[in-house]
Motif scaffolding. Structure first.
Motif, PDB file in Angstrom:
ATOM      1  N   GLN A 172       0.743  -1.210   0.198  1.00 61.86           N
ATOM      2  CA  GLN A 172      -0.055  -0.071  -0.203  1.00 61.86           C
ATOM      3  C   GLN A 172       0.960   1.240   0.028  1.00 61.86           C
ATOM      4  N   ALA A 173       1.983   1.201  -0.683  1.00 60.94           N
ATOM      5  CA  ALA A 173       2.910   2.474  -0.644  1.00 60.94           C
ATOM      6  C   ALA A 173       3.159   3.031   0.462  1.00 60.94           C
ATOM      7  N   THR A 174       3.500   2.236   1.545  1.00 64.37           N
ATOM      8  CA  THR A 174       3.968   2.505   2.860  1.00 64.37           C
ATOM      9  C   THR A 174       5.225   1.885   3.183  1.00 64.37           C
ATOM     10  N   PRO A 175       6.281   2.779   3.655  1.00 63.51           N
ATOM     11  CA  PRO A 175       7.630   2.054   3.831  1.00 63.51           C
ATOM     12  C   PRO A 175       7.623   0.690   4.887  1.00 63.51           C
ATOM     13  N   PHE A 176       6.734   0.775   5.918  1.00 63.44           N
ATOM     14  CA  PHE A 176       6.610  -0.381   6.440  1.00 63.44           C
ATOM     15  C   PHE A 176       5.920  -1.902   5.826  1.00 63.44           C
ATOM     16  N   GLY A 177       4.966  -1.308   4.974  1.00 64.93           N
ATOM     17  CA  GLY A 177       4.237  -2.216   4.070  1.00 64.93           C
ATOM     18  C   GLY A 177       5.297  -2.996   3.249  1.00 64.93           C
ATOM     19  N   VAL A 178       6.315  -2.227   2.811  1.00 67.11           N
ATOM     20  CA  VAL A 178       7.217  -2.517   1.430  1.00 67.11           C
ATOM     21  C   VAL A 178       7.944  -3.495   2.017  1.00 67.11           C
ATOM     22  N   VAL A 179       8.379  -3.391   3.600  1.00 68.58           N
ATOM     23  CA  VAL A 179       9.259  -4.322   4.364  1.00 68.58           C
ATOM     24  C   VAL A 179       8.564  -5.758   4.281  1.00 68.58           C
ATOM     25  N   LEU A 180       7.298  -5.570   4.850  1.00 67.95           N
ATOM     26  CA  LEU A 180       6.446  -7.107   4.946  1.00 67.95           C
ATOM     27  C   LEU A 180       6.216  -7.660   3.839  1.00 67.95           C
ATOM     28  N   ALA A 181       6.000  -6.862   2.599  1.00 67.76           N
ATOM     29  CA  ALA A 181       5.756  -7.483   1.315  1.00 67.76           C
ATOM     30  C   ALA A 181       7.093  -8.074   0.821  1.00 67.76           C
TER      31      ALA A 181
END
Length: 348
Positions: A284-293
């Motif tokens: 969802q174009a969030t930094p922490f979301g990027v980590v999880l993905a």
């Protein structure tokens, strides 16, 4: 409203992953493979050993950086499809520094390599940024074309000017050992680049959501004309967003060179830049979301090889699952937003 945002940001990605796994299971059945057996190896086979977990983290490092690159531009209303090329030029710059200055202290060689990769990636991202700001050119087309330029530039460099002294293979000599990224866990390949990537995750979050610059960048992304009316220099922000986005992607090249290959290889990346687009969308174009993905993609990619060895399933099926995740994610997001709009009209 908060519940609707939760639907889009949390529930939709989870359902997209589950739907992709279900469809993947159907594909496995068609080739006479037990999906439960295959998925147990794919998803859990590498979580039982420290080395397996470390390999997942190693795979995730460059994906995190290219995911952050896409996220940074996306939040400004821009689509940076050129993270692959920006990663390549970052790797080229890091190798040049590592070859020339790798004999220096690690406290100098590593930061200088990182700085070179940042600058090179920033310049490569700044080119479409400048063209977008001055001429209104499509950043999508330009970043895609610059990918090819970077790929062929790297191929030329490892074949001619930077080819190893022995001349046997199209690759450079090893960079100086002092430019190697230190291994974090003995007997694994997990290197300092993982912590560097996490540092940039926090840095991107702070810039985008805790600074005036980040507010202005996001304002441009939300409503270009309103931002311009409010006095924000839209053109400068577009250029800056793509330049910083390219710099982040350049760091991915630095981590791969300093932490894994320790030299420049022809076509050393297998679509990491495009994986970054996928994880940014999934997160969802969030930094922490990027980590999880990115961790999920790392798990799938490492597990694919284990699944191929243990069950005999082609590893490429993982890329089918990754593609299905994005398709279901985009479709689910569209449906969720339509539901949100209908609900808002009903309330009104």
């Amino acid at each position: 409203m908060k519940k609707d945002l939760l639907l889009i940001n949390l529930v939709v990605p989870i359902l997209a992953i589950l739907a992709a796994l279900v469809l993947g299971a159907i594909l496995l059945l068609f080739i006479n493979v037990n999906p439960l057996e295959a998925y147990s190896v794919l998803l859990f086979g590498n979580l039982t050993s420290l080395y397996g977990i470390s390999e997942i983290l190693v795979k995730a490092v460059p994906i995190i950086m290219t995911g952050l690159a896409f996220t940074f531009a996306y939040r400004t209303g821009l689509f940076n499809i050129g993270a692959e090329g920006q990663m390549y030029v970052g790797a080229i710059a890091a190798v040049v520094v590592g070859l020339k200055l790798g004999h220096l202290s690690p406290f100098l060689a590593i930061p200088l390599s990182l700085l070179a990769a940042l600058i090179a990636g920033g310049i490569w991202g700044g080119i479409p940024g400048l063209l977008k700001a001055v001429f209104g050119s499509s950043e999508i087309i330009i970043t895609i074309m610059l990918n090819y330029v970077a790929v062929y530039l790297l191929s030329y460099l490892v074949d001619k000017p930077l080819r190893e002294k022995s001349g046997f293979y199209p690759q450079t000599d090893m960079i100086g050992e002092n430019a190697f990224l230190p291994v974090l866990i003995p007997n694994t390949r997990l290197h300092l680049g993982f912590l560097i990537a996490l540092l940039f995750v926090v840095l991107v979050y702070i810039i985008l959501w805790r600074t005036k610059l980040g507010f202005e960048l996001r304002a441009v992304g939300l409503n270009l004309h309103a931002a311009e009316y409010a006095g924000i220099d839209v053109r400068t922000k577009m250029f800056l967003a793509l330049a910083l986005s390219g710099a982040l992607a350049g760091v991915a090249g630095f981590t791969e060179v300093g932490g894994i290959h320790h030299r420049l290889l022809d076509n050393f990346s297998k679509g990491v830049g495009f994986d970054g687009i996928a994880v940014a969308l999934l997160g969802q174009a969030t930094p922490f979301g990027v980590v999880l993905a990115s961790l999920l993609f790392g798990l799938l990619q490492v597990g694919a090889n284990s699944m191929q060895r243990s069950v005999g399933v082609p590893a490429n099926i993982v890329y089918i699952i990754q593609g299905l995740i994005i398709l279901f994610l985009l479709g689910g997001t569209i449906l969720a937003r339509r539901y949100q709009k209908k609900k808002a009209k009903g309330v009104a």
